[in-house]
Design an enzyme around this catalytic site. Sequence first.
Site, short mmCIF file in Angstrom:
data_model
loop_
_atom_site.label_atom_id
_atom_site.label_comp_id
_atom_site.label_asym_id
_atom_site.label_seq_id
_atom_site.Cartn_x
_atom_site.Cartn_y
_atom_site.Cartn_z
NE ARG A 1 16.11 18.74 53.84
CZ ARG A 1 14.99 19.88 54.23
NH1 ARG A 1 14.49 20.23 53.61
NH2 ARG A 1 14.61 18.86 54.61
CG HIS B 1 17.53 10.57 53.51
ND1 HIS B 1 18.69 11.49 53.97
CD2 HIS B 1 17.28 11.02 52.32
CE1 HIS B 1 18.39 12.02 53.15
NE2 HIS B 1 17.58 12.38 52.21
CE1 TYR C 1 8.82 1.15 32.82
CE2 TYR C 1 9.11 3.40 33.63
CZ TYR C 1 8.68 2.98 32.77
OH TYR C 1 6.92 2.98 32.98
#
Length: 746
Positions: free
Chosen positions: A31, A77, A122
């Site tokens: 991570r 993931h 968007y």
Amino acid sequence: MSTQANFEQIPLREYAERAYLDYSMYVVLDRALPFIGDGLKPVQRRIVYAMSELGLDAGAKPKKSARTVGDVIGKFHPHGDAACYEALVLMAQPFSYRYPLIDGQGNFGSPDDPKSFAAMRYTESRLTPVAELLLAELGQGTVEWTTNFDGTLQEPSWLPARVPHILLNGATGIAVGMATDIPPHNLREVVSACIRLLEDPEATLDDLCEHVRGPDFPTAAEIITPAAELRALYASGAGSVRARAVYTREDGNIVITALPYQVSPAKVLEQIATQMRAKKLPLLEDLRDESDHENPVRLVLLPRSSRVDADELMQHLFATTDLEKSFRVNLNVIGLDGKPQVKNLRSLLLEWLRFRTDTVTRRLRHRLQRIEHRLHLLEGLRIAYLNLDEVIRIVRGEDEPRPVLMRRFALSEQQVDYILETRLRQLARLEEMKLNAERDQLEEERARINVLLKSPAKLRGLIRDELRGDAEKYGDARRSPLVARRAAQALDQAALISSEPVTVVLSEKGWVRAAKGHEVDAAAFGYREGDAFLAAARGRSTQQAVFIDSSGRAYSTPAHTLPSARGNGEPLTGRFTLPSGAQVQALALGEPQQKLVLASSSGYGFVVVLEALTGRNKAGKQVLNLDAGARVLAPAAVNDTARDRLVAVTSAGHLLMFSVAELPELERGKGLKLIDIPKARRGVEGEWVVGIATVPEGDAVTLYAGQRKLTLKWPDLVGYGGARASRGGLLPRGLRGVDRIESSSS
């Protein structure tokens, strides 16, 4: 009925240790920390790989970011979509990444607020050309593959980076017990250092620092860290880098054109505005943000006057705002051995070159296998072409032509399968010359690859040439100039203020204000009902104004912070905490080393340095010990202790002049007797000292008694001279009710 329990009993302490260790290793390796090979964290690697699988290369039409995020979290993931999208956005922000890996279309945030990006439904995104440096060799046997989280797909364990991406875009992350902070660097400089190591494996850190001169941030702010500190940083792998904004002068204004990395223009303006609102930046008149598409950073500061030193003002702002910022550096990465470690520049580049050498070797061997496989198939085709009629006969006449062809022409299974899969029409058109030409070309390539694999020197030469080509294609000039600058220091408050003449006016009720200039009639000012003029002092706006109350406590404040004389001013009780019942009775203004005679109406006083009367305590400081019923007299300025004379006058008309040198210099106390007032007269007629004044030798004083006034010039004053604490001479009968005394030099 008994059942066998399917569980393991272990102590809680052991379970907690094991669980925490597993979690820690997961955070460190999967991570927070980047891998030295491709310089990516797992989520970044999976985003780039998923986009390549979606065909979103630099030449493709961009797709909705939600499509990419969906593929990433659905296939590779299994974490939150918001965190995944934020990682995608970060790689698309040109102000966050030195070499962005993703080309974003839509609102991907701004330097003012990097997290102000639009929702993923968007925005659209695709990979940038630079991403090819991570993906170009992916399908060439260069990486190891592992199954995804649900075992249905394969994903690369790392990407075959062609350049040291770990240094190009850097990385930040907080793991368990460790963190990483790798600043971005310039591609050409890093590649140049790698080539130096390839050509000279014994190159020292100093040699490498000739190429990698320092970090190269996405902004054009100056890096002002000294070269010696940068070298120490690269030697240990830890340290800090200081960056400073760039500014120019335009029409008397200061224009900031570049800010340090990750500094918000809005935050800088707010920091400056906060100082202005607190009246801590009086040299600045106004500021505005003129940033636009053509000028991403353009902050304009308007000085109060043309006399303001722009460089000195900016030095103050560098020290008190984010216009100058320090960045922590910690080159902590996961090495080729899978372990995190803080590495210096030389060991980091050497280890990456080992990774690159292994990647190129894998690529060459993979290509060699494909060449040998193709040559094997071509040899079968050539045999089939030379024996085409026999091959056709066997295929047509035999029920199982495969084993027959293998026995007849000594072919392998792969060769026979390839021959049988080839259309007869294509086989008939094959010409021996074409087969031989392709075979010769492949054999030549095989020989070249074998030479590279057998010669470490030639392999290094290939890596060097590829690095140089990539740097030429994708590299650019340094953005963050390395400039030697002195450390910024905040200016003293007085240094920030333009020195202008002011007159500080104090009223009887303790209201204060400051008028510009010295040619003002303070007594003629308007005052609040029930209030009147008490005292005035002339000085400069850069000086400290000192106020002394009826208890003998002194308070101070910068003169420039006092309100304008256009109004009634403000009460001193709003600035200071006076004892109960105390009132301000005296005022002084001057430089810190200015000497004053501080005295009380009971006839005692001493010399004090104005600095001893100042302080930051709102409750003030005790400086003058007063007798019961005594009040503080207006302080008298001393210019030359040896030559100045002190004139003291009492309410009964007695005047005495003596040398200021006869008074002690104290920081606090009651002082010595100035003029003698008999005890009997103090009690019966109530005689007290009306005022004091210092007179340079040869000067004069003016006495005021109601509407009358008398100017005593030096020859007349000499007649009133005497020893300190003597009775002095008696003034003419009409001037024995003196209420004020002034020196002509004041």
